[in-house]
Design a protein around this motif. Structure first.
Motif, short mmCIF file in Angstrom:
data_model
loop_
_atom_site.label_atom_id
_atom_site.label_comp_id
_atom_site.label_asym_id
_atom_site.label_seq_id
_atom_site.Cartn_x
_atom_site.Cartn_y
_atom_site.Cartn_z
N ILE A 72 0.78 -1.13 0.06
CA ILE A 72 0.08 -0.01 -0.06
C ILE A 72 0.94 1.32 0.17
O ILE A 72 0.49 2.15 -0.80
CB ILE A 72 -0.94 -0.06 1.20
N PHE A 73 1.95 1.17 0.81
CA PHE A 73 2.79 2.44 0.98
C PHE A 73 4.10 2.27 0.42
O PHE A 73 5.13 2.74 1.02
CB PHE A 73 2.66 2.81 2.59
N ALA A 74 4.11 1.54 -0.68
CA ALA A 74 5.60 1.10 -1.38
C ALA A 74 6.30 2.37 -1.63
O ALA A 74 5.77 3.55 -1.96
CB ALA A 74 5.39 0.50 -2.68
N GLY A 75 7.60 2.77 -1.10
CA GLY A 75 8.45 3.62 -1.26
C GLY A 75 8.10 4.78 -0.55
O GLY A 75 8.90 5.76 -0.56
N LYS A 100 -3.87 2.23 -6.31
CA LYS A 100 -3.94 0.88 -6.81
C LYS A 100 -4.31 -0.16 -5.77
O LYS A 100 -5.11 -0.91 -5.87
CB LYS A 100 -2.73 0.58 -7.63
N ALA A 101 -3.60 -0.07 -4.64
CA ALA A 101 -3.73 -1.19 -3.73
C ALA A 101 -5.29 -1.28 -2.82
O ALA A 101 -5.60 -2.25 -2.62
CB ALA A 101 -2.82 -1.03 -2.82
N LEU A 102 -5.67 0.02 -2.89
CA LEU A 102 -6.84 0.18 -1.91
C LEU A 102 -8.01 0.05 -2.92
O LEU A 102 -9.13 0.18 -2.51
CB LEU A 102 -6.82 1.39 -1.09
N GLY A 103 -7.77 0.12 -4.29
CA GLY A 103 -8.60 0.02 -5.01
C GLY A 103 -9.56 1.23 -5.40
O GLY A 103 -11.10 1.18 -5.62
N PRO A 132 -6.13 9.68 -2.78
CA PRO A 132 -5.87 9.74 -1.34
C PRO A 132 -5.15 10.83 -1.15
O PRO A 132 -4.12 11.37 -1.44
CB PRO A 132 -5.00 8.29 -1.34
N TYR A 133 -5.48 11.61 -0.08
CA TYR A 133 -5.11 12.93 0.27
C TYR A 133 -4.09 13.07 1.46
O TYR A 133 -3.26 13.66 1.33
CB TYR A 133 -6.36 13.73 0.71
N ALA A 134 -4.36 12.10 2.43
CA ALA A 134 -3.42 12.13 3.66
C ALA A 134 -3.34 10.88 4.20
O ALA A 134 -4.49 10.09 3.71
CB ALA A 134 -3.82 13.08 4.47
N VAL A 135 -2.24 10.50 4.77
CA VAL A 135 -2.15 9.14 5.57
C VAL A 135 -1.89 9.51 6.85
O VAL A 135 -0.85 10.25 7.23
CB VAL A 135 -1.10 8.34 4.64
N VAL A 136 -2.70 9.11 7.85
CA VAL A 136 -2.33 9.45 9.17
C VAL A 136 -2.51 8.41 10.13
O VAL A 136 -3.38 7.61 10.24
CB VAL A 136 -3.71 10.25 9.63
N PRO A 137 -0.98 7.88 10.44
CA PRO A 137 -0.71 6.88 11.71
C PRO A 137 -1.36 7.44 12.92
O PRO A 137 -1.16 8.65 13.20
CB PRO A 137 0.80 6.92 11.59
#
Length: 204
Positions: A81-84, A165-168, A175-180
């Motif tokens: 999902i978060f390649a690279g 791609k991974a999340l379809g 995909p605007y932001a990724v928040v852990p």
């Protein structure tokens, strides 16, 4: 935890003294910080639902509400999902990762023909709405005694492409932001960003 209880009691319309409610809300805002290390503990479903409820309470132009959220907890999928992505350490340590997504279009009758058929067209305000939802999410995280870090996905193609791609995600969804999000040791402190020189009254 008293501050958290008072804040969510106020959100649920329980009777509070106005000054107390204001103090709690202001303290929560001022305490928000970017936390970059977590202990991996799982986040209860009820807590995550509260966080997402807060995100969906953000202001939104013409009440379009372009947001959607993908909640991830299966770390075996993160490499694809978060390649690279340079934030992988944060993702792996977190209790959950929320991908904040935006529908860049709107489908509804036009203003000129409000009783006519629904028409799909670009939504020029999606960036503003999604930024507001992301900030609400971060404030709710803080209120629950958790930590989070807003990591950018949009507008970087190399970061967006693997996630999309991974999340379809549909073609029109970004995909605007990724928040852990996770539990942390409390060592990270908020920054004092108050700057009176940035305030102008009447004109610049």
């Amino acid at each position: 935890m008293m501050a958290v209880t008072m804040l969510f009691a106020a959100c649920c319309n329980e009777k509070q003294e106005p000054a107390n409610t204001a103090d709690v809300v202001m303290q929560n805002i001022l305490n928000r910080k970017s936390v970059r290390s977590y202990n991996g503990e799982a986040i209860p479903d009820t807590v995550m639902q509260n966080i997402l409820r807060a995100a969906m309470s953000a202001p939104t132009g013409m009440d379009i509400r372009p947001w959607s959220f993908v909640v991830l907890t299966d770390k075996s999928q993160y490499d694809s999902i978060f390649a690279g992505n340079g934030n992988m350490k944060k993702f792996m340590e977190s209790g959950a990762v929320v991908v904040v997504c935006a529908d860049t279009t709107v489908t509804r009758p036009t203003r000129e023909n409000p009783d006519g058929p629904a028409v799909t067209r670009p939504n020029p305000m999606w960036r503003d709405d999604i930024a507001a939802a992301t900030e609400n999410l971060l404030l709710a995280v803080e209120a629950h005694g958790l930590g989070a870090c807003w990591t950018a996905c949009y507008p970087f193609p190399e970061t967006m492409a693997p996630v999309k791609k991974a999340l379809g995600l549909p073609a029109e969804v970004v995909p605007y932001a990724v928040v852990p999000i996770g539990y942390h040791d409390g060592s990270t402190q908020p920054k004092d960003k108050w700057a009176p020189a940035r305030i102008h009254y009447g004109r610049w």
